[in-house]
Design an enzyme around this catalytic site. Structure first.
Site, short mmCIF file in Angstrom:
data_model
loop_
_atom_site.label_atom_id
_atom_site.label_comp_id
_atom_site.label_asym_id
_atom_site.label_seq_id
_atom_site.Cartn_x
_atom_site.Cartn_y
_atom_site.Cartn_z
N HIS A 265 42.50 42.03 28.30
CA HIS A 265 43.79 41.69 28.15
C HIS A 265 44.35 42.38 26.77
O HIS A 265 44.37 42.07 25.69
CB HIS A 265 44.17 40.25 27.95
CG HIS A 265 44.18 39.22 29.20
ND1 HIS A 265 45.04 39.51 30.17
CD2 HIS A 265 43.18 38.68 29.52
CE1 HIS A 265 44.49 38.71 30.96
NE2 HIS A 265 43.44 38.08 30.78
N ASN B 264 32.48 36.21 32.08
CA ASN B 264 33.47 36.94 31.77
C ASN B 264 34.17 36.49 30.33
O ASN B 264 34.06 35.70 29.95
CB ASN B 264 34.41 36.39 32.94
CG ASN B 264 35.82 37.14 33.24
OD1 ASN B 264 35.68 38.28 33.13
ND2 ASN B 264 36.92 36.29 33.37
N GLU C 183 34.35 33.06 28.98
CA GLU C 183 35.24 32.85 27.54
C GLU C 183 34.15 32.08 26.62
O GLU C 183 34.72 30.84 26.18
CB GLU C 183 36.67 32.19 27.63
CG GLU C 183 37.53 33.23 28.34
CD GLU C 183 38.84 32.89 28.39
OE1 GLU C 183 39.35 31.68 27.72
OE2 GLU C 183 39.74 33.59 29.13
N GLU D 273 40.95 41.06 34.37
CA GLU D 273 42.23 40.64 34.17
C GLU D 273 43.18 41.66 33.71
O GLU D 273 43.78 41.39 32.57
CB GLU D 273 42.00 39.32 33.24
CG GLU D 273 41.00 38.39 33.96
CD GLU D 273 41.04 37.06 33.11
OE1 GLU D 273 41.72 36.61 32.30
OE2 GLU D 273 39.93 36.31 33.51
N ASP E 104 45.71 43.56 31.83
CA ASP E 104 47.33 43.95 31.44
C ASP E 104 47.45 44.60 29.94
O ASP E 104 46.43 44.57 29.43
CB ASP E 104 48.22 42.64 31.57
CG ASP E 104 47.53 41.51 31.11
OD1 ASP E 104 46.67 41.72 30.07
OD2 ASP E 104 47.80 40.37 31.38
O1 G3I Z 1 52.25 24.77 38.08
C1 G3I Z 1 52.38 24.21 36.84
C2 G3I Z 1 53.97 23.66 37.15
O2 G3I Z 1 54.25 22.78 38.08
C3 G3I Z 1 54.54 23.08 35.84
O3 G3I Z 1 55.81 22.54 35.96
C4 G3I Z 1 54.27 23.98 34.59
C5 G3I Z 1 54.59 23.12 33.21
O4 G3I Z 1 53.95 23.90 32.34
O5 G3I Z 1 52.86 24.21 34.57
C6 G3I Z 1 52.29 24.91 35.96
O6 G3I Z 1 51.16 25.53 35.72
C7 G3I Z 1 51.06 26.44 34.73
C8 G3I Z 1 50.23 27.31 35.62
O7 G3I Z 1 49.66 28.31 34.80
C9 G3I Z 1 50.98 27.90 36.60
O8 G3I Z 1 51.96 28.68 35.96
C10 G3I Z 1 49.86 25.72 33.58
O9 G3I Z 1 50.81 24.87 32.90
C11 G3I Z 1 49.53 26.85 32.84
O10 G3I Z 1 48.57 26.49 31.75
C12 G3I Z 1 48.75 28.03 33.46
O11 G3I Z 1 48.51 28.82 32.51
C13 G3I Z 1 47.48 29.74 33.27
C14 G3I Z 1 46.31 29.95 32.02
O12 G3I Z 1 45.32 30.87 32.55
C15 G3I Z 1 45.76 28.72 31.85
O13 G3I Z 1 44.97 28.21 32.88
C16 G3I Z 1 48.23 31.30 33.74
O14 G3I Z 1 48.97 30.89 34.54
C17 G3I Z 1 46.89 32.13 33.84
O15 G3I Z 1 47.51 33.56 34.03
C18 G3I Z 1 45.83 32.38 32.38
O16 G3I Z 1 44.85 33.03 33.05
C19 G3I Z 1 43.78 32.93 32.13
C20 G3I Z 1 42.50 33.34 32.83
O17 G3I Z 1 42.18 32.31 33.62
C21 G3I Z 1 41.26 33.46 31.81
N1 G3I Z 1 41.58 34.42 30.97
C22 G3I Z 1 42.90 34.36 30.25
C23 G3I Z 1 44.05 34.60 31.17
C24 G3I Z 1 45.40 34.72 30.43
O18 G3I Z 1 45.40 33.34 29.88
#
Ligand code: G3I
Length: 504
Positions: A257, A217, A157, A288, A290
């Site tokens: 996405h 990516n 990104e 990725e 969806d």
């Molecule tokens: O695991 C913690 C949990 O313990 C806590 O209570 C909670 C509170 O906010 O957060 C949890 O972690 C979250 C994690 O996802 C697991 O669910 C993070 O806050 C959250 O920021 C994280 O979001 C991820 C996001 O990237 C940011 O890294 C998404 O799951 C993930 O699907 C998303 O993936 C990205 C790719 O890496 C890059 N391209 C876009 C894609 C979608 O945004």
């Protein structure tokens, strides 16, 4: 990215009727060949037969049986991001989640995509780090899993939102310098975090003799155009990056996405855009995937299924599109659960197939329908567009893979393989000896049961047993000590290939 995309999506909801109408107006029934006689019943098996992998983003707490049953590739959704595993000095920490995922993938014969090394978001302790520290992290992360990671997202990104075609203006891109003020970062005197990170990654891969391929990516880079036929400037900017740094970049990820943001819709030129990147000689992956139910009028039945079919068909129609990965298993467990964009409903290990699942399986079972060879000659790595400067923090990597026997005159060839159960992709590097060559051919013998399904950047004679490849019009001339690459995909198992190169 999460908040960026959510904001863009929110803003774009205003334009929903237009976007949906446009999509309906541009929907096409994609041509396909007759279904295979015996249809495969899982995504991974159907994909393997067509010569590509079908993967999923996963987390350690969701490694249900379906992961290994349906999918042949795994991307850690969050467990390899710098905020999980990087220390402020570029060391590694908390790798147990990532280790669990890599082990699970390996025991289920799945490829792994490492995600991700250099990213403005979720940088954790690396936020604001220097290129030298990023390079330390790149080396530590790549070396920890070595060739167990088939593909690494080295830079994620890097480009701005809103179809500006510019690099992001936040760290790490704030380290960039356009020395001569010509508007790009491709010149010898420029500083470019993308280039320098790839140089470092390539050096680590070569020093370790790894088979890992290095990818860039991004999202909203999927079509040649965006809504209304406007050129996709973000895709164009990514194309320029890959073209200029082709010698370090092996693969390109289109995140895909898809949603109702004007820059995130599915356009009919998706296949053409995949093809133009493929013509540069890189593998292309949908990384990725969806598809927001808004793009099918909130219908997660036939409408969404048709959208999935279009995306899968676009990849299948380009030989170098070697994998598709969905960003999670079920709608409820997705990062964008309210948009119901995945292939299953349900959760916690109990999943129900959606119409979209059946459409993807059916499309994969139809196999590839390759388009005619590119009319525009790809840029071969033997003549790089620019001469990148030496990375100040690390010695420059060699520009060629040392062949097993150092060439004198003539040519030599080496093969790197990415394999999964039932299929493989081979990249063959042809290196000229101490004199330039004007043509080449490579002969190799495939093991019994293996056969070639697709070839790029070479002519081919035969599909199984002894197969002969020769240069096409644009890559026969290779300067002394330089190289060019071609690739092929196949079914079956290809190990122990010994290519023999003959120059003309
Ligand atoms: O695991 C913690 C949990 O313990 C806590 O209570 C909670 C509170 O906010 O957060 C949890 O972690 C979250 C994690 O996802 C697991 O669910 C993070 O806050 C959250 O920021 C994280 O979001 C991820 C996001 O990237 C940011 O890294 C998404 O799951 C993930 O699907 C998303 O993936 C990205 C790719 O890496 C890059 N391209 C876009 C894609 C979608 O945004």
């Amino acid at each position: 990215m999460t908040s960026d995309l959510r904001q863009r999506k929110k803003a774009a909801r205003i334009a929903l009727p237009t976007a949906v109408l446009l999509l309906i107006g541009s929907a096409v029934v994609v041509q396909s060949s007759a279904p295979a006689a015996a249809a495969e019943t899982t995504l991974r098996a159907a994909a393997a037969k067509a010569g590509l992998f079908f993967g999923v983003a996963a987390s350690p707490n969701r490694l249900y049986p379906i992961v290994g049953q349906e999918f042949s590739q795994l991307t850690p959704e969050n467990d390899m991001k710098p905020d999980r595993i990087a220390t402020s000095s570029g060391g590694l920490q908390n790798t147990s989640g990532a280790d669990t995922l890599v082990n699970h993938a390996q025991s289920n014969n799945m490829l792994v995509r490492g995600h991700t090394l250099v990213w403005h978001s979720q940088a954790g302790a690396l936020q604001g780090a220097s290129q030298a520290t990023l390079n330390t992290f790149i080396g530590n992360a790549i070396n920890r899993w070595g060739s167990r990671i088939a593909y690494w997202d080295v830079v994620n990104e890097a480009l701005e939102d809103n179809n500006t075609g510019r690099r992001r203006n936040q760290w790490p891109h704030t380290m960039n310098r356009d020395a001569n003020g010509d508007g790009d970062f491709f010149d010898a005197g420029d500083t470019d975090v993308i280039r320098d990170s790839f140089i470092r990654a390539k050096q680590v891969v070569q020093a370790g003799g790894l088979t890992t391929k290095l990818c860039i990516n991004d999202y909203d880079v999927d079509g040649l155009t965006v809504q209304g036929g406007t050129p996709n400037r973000k895709a164009d900017a990514l194309y320029d990056i890959v073209r200029n740094y082709r010698q370090y970049i092996d693969c390109v990820g289109f995140q895909a996405h898809f949603n109702d943001n004007p820059n995130s819709i599915i356009t009919n030129d998706l296949q053409a855009n995949i093809q133009r990147f493929a013509d540069l000689g890189v593998e292309v992956h949908i990384t990725e995937l969806d598809i927001d139910d808004d793009l099918s009028n909130n219908d997660i039945g036939a409408g969404q299924a048709e959208n999935y079919r279009k995306v899968v068909r676009a990849c299948l129609n380009v030989a170098q599109c070697t994998g598709i990965t969905v960003w999670g298993i079920s709608d409820s467990e997705s990062w964008r659960s309210s948009e119901r964009g995945l292939l299953f409903t349900g959760g916690n290990g109990s999943y129900q197939k959606k119409a979209a699942y059946h459409a993807v399986l059916d499309e994969l079972n139809k196999g590839r329908n390759p388009t005619v060879p590119p009319t525009t000659p790809p840029v071969t790595p033997s003549v790089p567009p620019t001469t990148p400067p030496v990375d100040p923090t690390t010695p420059p990597p060699p520009t060629t893979t040392p062949p097993t026997t150092p060439p004198t005159t003539g040519c030599s060839a080496t093969v790197s393989l990415d394999s999964w159960t039932g299929g493989f992709v081979a990249t063959v590097r042809v290196t000229a000896g101490s004199a330039p060559i004007s043509g080449w051919s490579v002969q190799l013998t495939l093991p019994s049961g293996a056969s070639v399904t697709n070839t790029w950047n070479a002519n081919r004679t035969g599909t199984s047993g002894t197969v002969r490849f020769s240069n096409v019009s644009y890559n026969g001339s290779v300067n002394a000590g330089q190289y060019t690459e071609f690739g092929f995909q196949g079914v079956g198992t290809a190990t122990g290939l010994t290519p023999v190169c003959t120059a003309s």
